[in-house]
Design an enzyme around this catalytic site. Sequence first.
Site, PDB file in Angstrom:
ATOM      1  N   ASN A  10       0.873  -1.181   0.000  1.00 38.08           N
ATOM      2  CA  ASN A  10       0.000   0.000   0.000  1.00 38.08           C
ATOM      3  C   ASN A  10       0.906   1.226   0.000  1.00 38.08           C
ATOM      4  O   ASN A  10       1.492   1.554   1.031  1.00 38.08           O
ATOM      5  CB  ASN A  10      -0.883  -0.042   1.255  1.00 38.08           C
ATOM      6  CG  ASN A  10      -1.689   1.231   1.450  1.00 38.08           C
ATOM      7  OD1 ASN A  10      -1.768   2.074   0.547  1.00 38.08           O
ATOM      8  ND2 ASN A  10      -2.294   1.366   2.620  1.00 38.08           N
ATOM      9  N   LYS A  12       0.087   4.244  -0.266  1.00 33.74           N
ATOM     10  CA  LYS A  12      -0.539   5.442   0.335  1.00 33.74           C
ATOM     11  C   LYS A  12      -0.290   6.654  -0.572  1.00 33.74           C
ATOM     12  O   LYS A  12      -0.282   6.503  -1.780  1.00 33.74           O
ATOM     13  CB  LYS A  12      -0.032   5.634   1.762  1.00 33.74           C
ATOM     14  CG  LYS A  12      -0.192   4.362   2.605  1.00 33.74           C
ATOM     15  CD  LYS A  12       0.057   4.563   4.056  1.00 33.74           C
ATOM     16  CE  LYS A  12      -0.157   3.221   4.782  1.00 33.74           C
ATOM     17  NZ  LYS A  12      -0.047   3.346   6.237  1.00 33.74           N
ATOM     18  N   HIS A  93      -9.507   1.434   4.786  1.00 37.87           N
ATOM     19  CA  HIS A  93      -8.246   1.570   5.534  1.00 37.87           C
ATOM     20  C   HIS A  93      -8.478   2.527   6.712  1.00 37.87           C
ATOM     21  O   HIS A  93      -9.232   3.482   6.602  1.00 37.87           O
ATOM     22  CB  HIS A  93      -7.156   2.109   4.608  1.00 37.87           C
ATOM     23  CG  HIS A  93      -5.796   2.060   5.234  1.00 37.87           C
ATOM     24  ND1 HIS A  93      -5.393   2.993   6.170  1.00 37.87           N
ATOM     25  CD2 HIS A  93      -4.768   1.191   5.091  1.00 37.87           C
ATOM     26  CE1 HIS A  93      -4.173   2.679   6.563  1.00 37.87           C
ATOM     27  NE2 HIS A  93      -3.774   1.593   5.926  1.00 37.87           N
ATOM     28  N   GLU A  95      -6.816   4.847   7.837  1.00 39.08           N
ATOM     29  CA  GLU A  95      -6.541   6.263   7.545  1.00 39.08           C
ATOM     30  C   GLU A  95      -7.734   6.906   6.851  1.00 39.08           C
ATOM     31  O   GLU A  95      -8.017   8.085   7.055  1.00 39.08           O
ATOM     32  CB  GLU A  95      -5.254   6.382   6.717  1.00 39.08           C
ATOM     33  CG  GLU A  95      -4.028   6.091   7.585  1.00 39.08           C
ATOM     34  CD  GLU A  95      -2.812   5.573   6.847  1.00 39.08           C
ATOM     35  OE1 GLU A  95      -2.768   5.637   5.604  1.00 39.08           O
ATOM     36  OE2 GLU A  95      -1.892   5.085   7.533  1.00 39.08           O
ATOM     37  N   GLU A 164      -5.600  -4.821  10.423  1.00 36.66           N
ATOM     38  CA  GLU A 164      -4.541  -3.851  10.692  1.00 36.66           C
ATOM     39  C   GLU A 164      -4.849  -3.109  11.987  1.00 36.66           C
ATOM     40  O   GLU A 164      -5.636  -2.157  11.983  1.00 36.66           O
ATOM     41  CB  GLU A 164      -4.452  -2.832   9.554  1.00 36.66           C
ATOM     42  CG  GLU A 164      -4.144  -3.428   8.203  1.00 36.66           C
ATOM     43  CD  GLU A 164      -3.534  -2.398   7.269  1.00 36.66           C
ATOM     44  OE1 GLU A 164      -2.448  -2.653   6.768  1.00 36.66           O
ATOM     45  OE2 GLU A 164      -4.146  -1.336   7.067  1.00 36.66           O
ATOM     46  N   GLY A 170       2.474   2.099  10.835  1.00 34.86           N
ATOM     47  CA  GLY A 170       3.502   3.127  10.722  1.00 34.86           C
ATOM     48  C   GLY A 170       4.220   3.440  12.021  1.00 34.86           C
ATOM     49  O   GLY A 170       4.907   4.454  12.126  1.00 34.86           O
ATOM     50  N   SER A 209       3.177  -2.213  10.307  1.00 36.44           N
ATOM     51  CA  SER A 209       4.619  -2.297  10.600  1.00 36.44           C
ATOM     52  C   SER A 209       5.256  -3.627  10.206  1.00 36.44           C
ATOM     53  O   SER A 209       6.200  -4.082  10.849  1.00 36.44           O
ATOM     54  CB  SER A 209       4.885  -1.985  12.077  1.00 36.44           C
ATOM     55  OG  SER A 209       4.565  -0.629  12.345  1.00 36.44           O
TER      56      SER A 209
HETATM   57  P1  PGA Z   1       2.776   0.249   7.593  1.00 39.59           P
HETATM   58  O1  PGA Z   1       1.322   0.482   6.967  1.00 39.59           O
HETATM   59  O2  PGA Z   1       3.283  -1.049   7.015  1.00 39.59           O
HETATM   60  O3  PGA Z   1       3.593   1.436   7.129  1.00 39.59           O
HETATM   61  O4  PGA Z   1       2.617   0.172   9.061  1.00 39.59           O
HETATM   62  C1  PGA Z   1       0.442  -0.590   6.769  1.00 39.59           C
HETATM   63  C2  PGA Z   1      -0.861  -0.073   6.198  1.00 39.59           C
HETATM   64  O5  PGA Z   1      -1.334   0.972   6.645  1.00 39.59           O
HETATM   65  O6  PGA Z   1      -1.446  -0.708   5.292  1.00 39.59           O
END
Ligand code: PGA
Length: 252
Positions: A10, A12, A93, A95, A164, A170, A209
């Site tokens: 992803n 983003k 997601h 976010e 997640e 992150g 992560s």
């Molecule tokens: P990350 O993000 O691997 O940077 O923690 C995962 C995600 O949000 O899909």
Amino acid sequence: MTTRPFVVGNWKMNGLRANLAEARAIDRGAARHPGVRVAIAPPFTLIAAMAEQAETMAIGGQDCHVAASGAYTGDVGAPMLADAGAVFTILGHSERRANHGESDALVRAKAEAALAAGLEVIVCVGETEAERDAGQAETVVCAQLDGSLPTGEGVPARVTVAYEPVWAIGTGRVPSVADVGAMHRAIRTRLLAIYGEDGAGIAILYGGSVNPGNAAELMAADEVGGALVGGASLTAENFLPIVLAAAGPPSE
Ligand code: PGA
């Protein structure tokens, strides 16, 4: 289950045309691991170029609108994703849920729109740290599954779930392998309740992560069918070892 592990990057809101070379390197690496299904969800602006260049990996979106087209300035409809070469889209997601106020009902409506456009969907769920601390993690995630997942004839075959935990995204923090396994088992039970026996074949990805150092143990946890990778998916150097980890130890 014999389904291929599914490893999805992803990107983003990251990536310019200059980064297409990185995607090509990931694609070439993916070709060496036919036992793993590899995908990238770049920003909208790179979908068409990446889809034209990719020979092995699947390309997808990170969101779509509920409507196919219309007066929705700045939005992108699922048929446009498909037209650009996407074969799936990520939906719900955390976010998007947090920054754009997306509810379970909206995520489900988007999933229905994506399926109608011929796309597969990766529906994301996950608890916040406060919810986990309060012992509510499984309850929250199961409610998100109930509210967000599309249902209907032929749907389960085109659905993937990504678990997640919001606090792991992150942050460099990950749940224990035991906690990942427990949550994934709870998700599997819920999928069986929602879809009947078709729920057994739905891949459940872990995200949050994931990096080259922890991928193998996370992907070996119960009911983990792959990974949804953010930061570590932006370079071939970091992403390909995760693909390798999903492939598992070489069979002699
Ligand atoms: P990350 O993000 O691997 O940077 O923690 C995962 C995600 O949000 O899909």
